[in-house]
Structure formats: C-alpha cells, structure tokens
Design a protein around this motif. Structure first.
Motif, mmCIF file in Angstrom:
data_model
loop_
_atom_site.group_PDB
_atom_site.id
_atom_site.type_symbol
_atom_site.label_atom_id
_atom_site.label_comp_id
_atom_site.label_asym_id
_atom_site.label_seq_id
_atom_site.Cartn_x
_atom_site.Cartn_y
_atom_site.Cartn_z
ATOM 1 N N LEU A 1 0.941 -1.294 0.098
ATOM 2 C CA LEU A 1 0.147 -0.108 -0.226
ATOM 3 C C LEU A 1 1.097 1.256 -0.007
ATOM 4 N N LEU B 1 -5.625 2.755 -0.468
ATOM 5 C CA LEU B 1 -6.070 1.199 -0.079
ATOM 6 C C LEU B 1 -5.443 0.337 -1.314
ATOM 7 N N ARG B 2 -5.315 -1.006 -1.183
ATOM 8 C CA ARG B 2 -4.553 -1.874 -1.938
ATOM 9 C C ARG B 2 -5.172 -1.649 -3.355
ATOM 10 N N THR C 1 -1.162 -4.563 -8.132
ATOM 11 C CA THR C 1 -1.192 -5.553 -7.086
ATOM 12 C C THR C 1 -1.809 -6.697 -7.310
ATOM 13 N N TYR D 1 -8.778 -3.922 -2.717
ATOM 14 C CA TYR D 1 -9.378 -3.492 -1.340
ATOM 15 C C TYR D 1 -10.977 -3.867 -1.543
ATOM 16 N N ASP E 1 -5.493 -5.171 6.183
ATOM 17 C CA ASP E 1 -4.531 -4.147 5.404
ATOM 18 C C ASP E 1 -4.388 -2.966 6.378
#
Length: 316
Positions: A30, A81-82, A91, A95, A102
């Motif tokens: 992140l 966020l992811r 990624t 998220y 996370d």
C-alpha cells in the motif's frame, strides 16, 4: 467557458512517500504520503486518512482533511488502499469494504518503523467505503492494535446490502454507472494470466452492469465468499459497532442519496457510549457543504473538517 464544477485541489506541503508491504504472501504494498506539521506537538495523535470507493490519497475530501489536521499540529498520513492510487494495476489483490487486515498491517508498520509520529497514538478516519472499514476495525476486539486511540467514520455504508440495493434506484443511475466504470478500470488495470481463475473473474467484471453484479461475480469469489450477500453480511460495519470501546465519531447525513437512513436510525446509540453519533438531516454523501462569509459555498473542508478538528481536540 470556465468549468465551475471543477473539483478543488487543496494544496498541501510536501510530504514523505511511504510504501507498506503486506505480509500475506501476495507481494502487494500500500502507498501513502506522510506530512509532518511545521510545529509538531508530541501530545497530538497521527491522523490516518483513508479514501472511499474509486478514490485515492488525492481525493479532495482527503486533501481538505489533511490540511485541517496539519494546521492544528497533527501529523497526517494519506493512505491509498490496496490497488488504489500509485498502485493501480500493480497489486495481485484489491481492497474491499471489510479488508481491515490491510489497515492493521499499516498500523503495525507505523508503530514499529515510525515511533516518533505514532508516539501519541493514531486516529483512523475513513470516508464512505473506508468508513465501513474503520467501524469494522474498531469493533474487532482484541485484533484492534493498541496504537489506535480513536476513529472517525464519514458517510459509511454500515449495511452494505441495503446500500447496494439503493444504488439501483433510478435517481442514482448516473452516479452508479460512473462509479461502476471507475471500479472496472481499477480492477482491469492488472492483467490476468490467460486461463487463470482471475481471468475468468475479470471476464465477469467486463460483463457486470451493476455494482451488485460486480460484487457478486468478482469481489465475493476473489475473496472466498459464496456471493454478494455473504460478502455484505460478513463485512457490514453494523454487526461490529456494538463492540466498539474506543472513542469513535460517526458522521452521517440522512439525505445521503446512496446510503439508506434506516440502519442509522434503528441503531441504539445510547447503549454504546464509545460511539458519538453526529447525524444530521442534510449533507449528502461526504458533502456537508459550508457557507462562506460572502455567501458562496466551499466543497470539502468547512463544516466536516471543523468537526474532525473539534473531535481531535477532545483527545488532546
């Protein structure tokens, strides 16, 4: 002709770019930006700001809140966020509304690697989807890291199923379709290996015509749930809120066009003293426009950020 609907930028001082590797074996990280105030106060907690669906650390409401907190002596971390912000398309996982692991990983990094900025604790602030995530985090009992002092949730969809159904109303169609396009773009930015399970799920993303279908055919199976309703049931903040024991400010407007008011009106706030409900009749979704002295209007900032600052003052 000048575009009067252009979103405000909210300039901020230079910050420190940070990456937070996740420890789940995915290889994902992140990203965030840390700002330190010019005159730091050792007794003021770090403010961790988390954006909503299809947002990032540069969403106007995040930048506005960061400026307000910095001006009152708080260090600020604007977190992506992811799979959002700088890591769109970089990624393996993404998220969702309940991915509190996370946030816990980021909090662990802060406590371990940046003890100076986290010495007075952390106040976690979530908007919209991240508001649900923050309330879930606060209600997860012993899993909540000790570094967290308090939290703020703004316009949180605490009943995810009810919110998904409300999106289908005719008046919400333009925003619904815009948001779905953003969600698809974020998801499809990461190429899937041909023939893989992810490739099949991405094909379902391309076919999705509603957010419910996106959640049912992509989010749920990608994270081990049977369908959208199981994803909503497991992750809705409403089922965690009664377990919250640390100070938590909950800001919501009953005229929010995308979040049903009933989950807020039916909740027994008086039975849960750690929760401070600030529920108003008007304000929209992460709107809360405030009048300027000249009678104009400002976007972001204003009333909402004054509420945040006042809450932070109660923790000093």
């Amino acid at each position: 002709m000048r575009n009067t609907l252009r979103r405000p930028w909210h300039p901020l001082p230079a910050g420190q770019a940070l990456a937070f590797p996740m420890d789940d074996g995915s290889g994902d990280s992140l990203a965030g930006t840390l700002h330190r105030p010019p005159d730091p106060a050792t007794d003021r907690p770090l403010v961790l700001l988390i954006h909503g669906l299809a947002g990032s650390e540069d969403s106007p409401y995040i930048r506005a809140a960061a400026g307000a907190a910095l001006s009152h002596g708080h260090a600020v971390l604007r977190l992506n966020l992811r799979g959002a912000g700088p890591f769109v398309g970089r990624t393996r996982q993404r998220y969702h509304a309940g991915r509190t692991a996370d946030v816990r990983a980021v909090l662990a990094h802060l406590a371990r690697d940046l003890p100076d900025v986290a010495a007075a604790g952390v106040v976690v602030v979530g908007y919209s989807l991240a508001g649900n995530m923050v309330l879930k985090l606060m209600g997860e009992g012993e899993a909540l890291p000790p570094v967290v002092r308090a939290a703020v949730a703004v316009s949180a969809p605490i009943d995810l199923s009810a919110t998904s159904r409300r999106f289908l109303r005719p008046r919400n169609r333009p925003y619904h379709l815009w948001l779905l396009r953003q969600m698809k773009a974020e998801t499809l930015a990461t190429p899937a290996e041909p023939g893989s399970a992810e490739a099949g799920r991405q094909a379902a993303v391309r076919r999705a015509r509603t957010i419910y279908a996106f959640d049912n055919d992509y989010v749920a199976p990608a994270n081990g749930w049977r369908d959208a309703e199981e994803y909503y049931r497991v992750n809705s903040a409403r089922r965690f809120m009664s377990a919250i024991t640390r100070p938590t400010l909950v800001i919501h407007a009953l005229d929010d066009p995308w979040i049903a008011p009933e989950p807020y009106l039916d909740f027994d706030w008086a039975a849960h003293p750690a929760l401070l409900p600030l529920i108003v009749t008007k304000g929209g979704h992460v709107g809360f426009h405030a009048a300027q002295e000249n009678g104009g209007a400002i976007l972001g900032g204003g009333w909402l950020d004054r509420c945040l600052v006042r809450f932070l003052e109660t923790l000093a």
